[in-house]
Design an enzyme around this catalytic site. Structure first.
Site, PDB file in Angstrom:
ATOM      1  N   CYS A 168       0.795  -1.232   0.000  1.00 59.98           N
ATOM      2  CA  CYS A 168       0.000   0.000   0.000  1.00 59.98           C
ATOM      3  C   CYS A 168       0.829   1.284   0.000  1.00 59.98           C
ATOM      4  O   CYS A 168       0.266   2.373  -0.082  1.00 59.98           O
ATOM      5  CB  CYS A 168      -0.947   0.005   1.191  1.00 59.98           C
ATOM      6  SG  CYS A 168      -1.907  -1.512   1.305  1.00 59.98           S
ATOM      7  N   HIS A 297      -3.916   7.471   6.623  1.00 61.25           N
ATOM      8  CA  HIS A 297      -4.020   6.187   5.923  1.00 61.25           C
ATOM      9  C   HIS A 297      -5.409   5.619   6.189  1.00 61.25           C
ATOM     10  O   HIS A 297      -6.073   5.154   5.267  1.00 61.25           O
ATOM     11  CB  HIS A 297      -2.924   5.244   6.409  1.00 61.25           C
ATOM     12  CG  HIS A 297      -2.835   3.973   5.639  1.00 61.25           C
ATOM     13  ND1 HIS A 297      -2.738   3.931   4.268  1.00 61.25           N
ATOM     14  CD2 HIS A 297      -2.843   2.669   6.052  1.00 61.25           C
ATOM     15  CE1 HIS A 297      -2.676   2.669   3.860  1.00 61.25           C
ATOM     16  NE2 HIS A 297      -2.752   1.884   4.924  1.00 61.25           N
ATOM     17  N   GLU A 308      -2.525   4.540  14.094  1.00 57.35           N
ATOM     18  CA  GLU A 308      -2.297   5.821  13.431  1.00 57.35           C
ATOM     19  C   GLU A 308      -2.729   6.984  14.315  1.00 57.35           C
ATOM     20  O   GLU A 308      -2.066   8.032  14.325  1.00 57.35           O
ATOM     21  CB  GLU A 308      -3.030   5.867  12.095  1.00 57.35           C
ATOM     22  CG  GLU A 308      -2.647   7.078  11.257  1.00 57.35           C
ATOM     23  CD  GLU A 308      -3.142   7.023   9.824  1.00 57.35           C
ATOM     24  OE1 GLU A 308      -2.679   7.834   9.005  1.00 57.35           O
ATOM     25  OE2 GLU A 308      -4.007   6.173   9.521  1.00 57.35           O
ATOM     26  N   LYS A 326     -10.664   7.241   2.420  1.00 59.80           N
ATOM     27  CA  LYS A 326     -10.916   5.920   1.842  1.00 59.80           C
ATOM     28  C   LYS A 326     -12.397   5.565   1.708  1.00 59.80           C
ATOM     29  O   LYS A 326     -12.751   4.772   0.825  1.00 59.80           O
ATOM     30  CB  LYS A 326     -10.143   4.860   2.618  1.00 59.80           C
ATOM     31  CG  LYS A 326      -8.647   4.890   2.283  1.00 59.80           C
ATOM     32  CD  LYS A 326      -7.870   3.793   2.962  1.00 59.80           C
ATOM     33  CE  LYS A 326      -6.424   3.749   2.440  1.00 59.80           C
ATOM     34  NZ  LYS A 326      -5.659   4.973   2.725  1.00 59.80           N
ATOM     35  N   HIS A 331      -9.847   1.448  -0.509  1.00 58.55           N
ATOM     36  CA  HIS A 331      -8.396   1.331  -0.367  1.00 58.55           C
ATOM     37  C   HIS A 331      -7.863   0.842  -1.703  1.00 58.55           C
ATOM     38  O   HIS A 331      -8.129  -0.286  -2.108  1.00 58.55           O
ATOM     39  CB  HIS A 331      -8.062   0.343   0.749  1.00 58.55           C
ATOM     40  CG  HIS A 331      -6.614   0.313   1.123  1.00 58.55           C
ATOM     41  ND1 HIS A 331      -5.602   0.706   0.277  1.00 58.55           N
ATOM     42  CD2 HIS A 331      -5.997  -0.049   2.281  1.00 58.55           C
ATOM     43  CE1 HIS A 331      -4.434   0.564   0.880  1.00 58.55           C
ATOM     44  NE2 HIS A 331      -4.657   0.111   2.107  1.00 58.55           N
ATOM     45  N   PHE A 391       1.863  -3.300   4.455  1.00 60.36           N
ATOM     46  CA  PHE A 391       2.264  -4.551   5.093  1.00 60.36           C
ATOM     47  C   PHE A 391       3.772  -4.539   5.340  1.00 60.36           C
ATOM     48  O   PHE A 391       4.545  -3.947   4.583  1.00 60.36           O
ATOM     49  CB  PHE A 391       1.918  -5.738   4.188  1.00 60.36           C
ATOM     50  CG  PHE A 391       0.484  -6.174   4.256  1.00 60.36           C
ATOM     51  CD1 PHE A 391      -0.438  -5.502   5.033  1.00 60.36           C
ATOM     52  CD2 PHE A 391       0.057  -7.283   3.539  1.00 60.36           C
ATOM     53  CE1 PHE A 391      -1.770  -5.912   5.100  1.00 60.36           C
ATOM     54  CE2 PHE A 391      -1.264  -7.709   3.590  1.00 60.36           C
ATOM     55  CZ  PHE A 391      -2.178  -7.025   4.376  1.00 60.36           C
TER      56      PHE A 391
END
Length: 406
Positions: A168, A297, A308, A326, A331, A391
């Site tokens: 991502c 994010h 976050e 998002k 996403h 990830f």
């Protein structure tokens, strides 16, 4: 090769092309970002092997065709056609850069995570039904590097060309590479971008991780239960020269980290996220007080949003407006960073109000204290920080602003 310049120069965004669930035209994108129109987020049941429903962000515009040629014979994929739909929006700037600098002085650096996998899925289905692949299927269509090479081949660009795939954060890392290429004098312009299209591989993969929501995602809500996946393409042309006399959007700073806490879960205290954001501030020669808005994010998974919020609170307390966009795009995986960079570009370029946080209104009380955008607000400082966390703890933070207004 030129030596590294002692000071980082301003990096100008000379054009931005964008196509996602927000639409493909400036008018539609602005209307959706202002929440005057609904983005193209749909609940569908044909993506998951289980037959369960999930919400996806879809591109609904007609995509351009890619004419067959020797250069492009293995590049006619839906992913590349979606990429082309965004690239065509800035073709004038691309051609002007080629005339000004030469094709060999322009780099192409893009990010993706799916490439042409959706075409591979269709080809495999055809093979299972007829015992042979269709004539127009090439294995190279689903190789990760196909996107970058397509962009270079289509526009006859001969400078450095590569595709980054770090989940991502992929298209966020494209900005980091672009900054280095420009500041080292290796090239004069960089076409950065990213593109990911919906495919069953990723949707079922995230579903198997129990990270996929079957309803509209709920960032920072007590009821959040996973992500919505979307598709998107966005591209920007970066250079060290402005192409407009005023209101130039610039890349001010980049930051990254690789905390490697876990293959899929973020560090629970947000250590890697803090490092990424702090490095971006340092690179931009800015303090936390200079940031007018944080595009989080904000995936709407329990672990990401908790982490976050902690990370943002550690650096910004509750002094800086924050929201995740998002719910309006899904996403978009390898294209997430450039998708949200394009949103930041629109906010700055068109002086838009900040995206109000879309969720069910039940904010998680246990989250660290941050200033979520819950009502209409405008930028007090025309500087935006955008986060993309991937990830493996592969984190990227980007800072954008209006020239001479930081």
């Amino acid at each position: 090769m030129s030596k590294m310049k002692e000071q980082t120069s301003s990096i100008y965004i000379n054009g931005c092309g964008f196509n996602s669930a927000l639409g493909s035209t400036p008018e539609r994108i602005i209307a959706c970002l202002s929440q005057n129109e609904a983005a193209d987020m749909f609940c569908e049941s044909n993506w998951l092997n289980s037959g369960k429903e999930t919400v996806v962000g879809k591109v609904t515009s007609l995509l351009p065709e890619i004419a067959e040629s020797d250069r492009l014979s293995n590049k006619n994929t839906r992913n590349n056609r979606l990429a082309l739909s965004a690239l065509q929006q800035i073709e004038n700037q691309i051609e002007a850069a080629k005339l000004q600098y030469g094709a060999s002085r322009i780099a192409v650096v893009v990010g993706t995570s799916t490439s042409g996998i959706s075409d591979g899925e269709w080809a495999l289905k055809q093979r299972l039904e007829s015992d042979q692949f269709t004539e127009d299927f090439h294995y190279q269509q689903q190789e990760l590097g196909n996107l970058g090479q397509f962009v270079a081949d289509y526009y006859h660009i001969t400078g450095p060309t590569y595709t980054i795939s770090t989940a991502c954060s992929s298209s966020g890392r494209a900005f980091i590479s672009a900054q280095r290429l420009l500041n080292m004098g290796i090239v004069d312009a960089v076409l950065v971008g990213g593109c990911d299209t919906l495919c069953k591989l990723t949707l079922n993969g995230f579903n198997s991780l129990e990270a996929l929501s079957n309803v509209h995602c709920n960032p920072f809500s007590a009821n959040r239960n996973g992500i919505n996946i979307g598709e998107s393409a966005a591209f920007m042309l970066l250079s060290l020269k402005a192409n407009e006399k005023q209101n130039n959007v610039v890349l001010l700073g980049v930051g990254d980290s690789s905390d490697a806490h876990h293959i899929s879960a973020p560090h629970p205290e947000g250590d890697g996220a803090v490092i990424s954001m702090a490095k971006a501030l340092q690179d931009a020669h800015l303090s936390a007080a200079d940031i007018g808005y944080i595009n989080a994010h904000g995936t709407a998974t329990p672990l990401n949003d908790a982490m976050e919020a902690k990370a943002i609170h550690r650096l910004f307390a509750a002094n800086t407006p924050v929201s995740s966009t998002k719910p309006m795009t899904g996403h978009t995986l390898g294209a997430a960073a450039i998708t949200e960079a394009a949103i930041c570009w629109y906010i700055l370029k068109h002086d838009l109000s900040l995206p109000v946080q879309i969720n069910d209104g039940q904010i998680e009380k246990e989250l660290a204290d941050i200033q979520l955008v819950l009502t209409t607000q405008h930028l007090q400082h025309k500087v935006i920080l955008s986060n993309s966390f991937a990830f493996g703890g592969n984190n990227v933070s980007l800072i954008f602003g209006i020239e001479n207004e930081q």
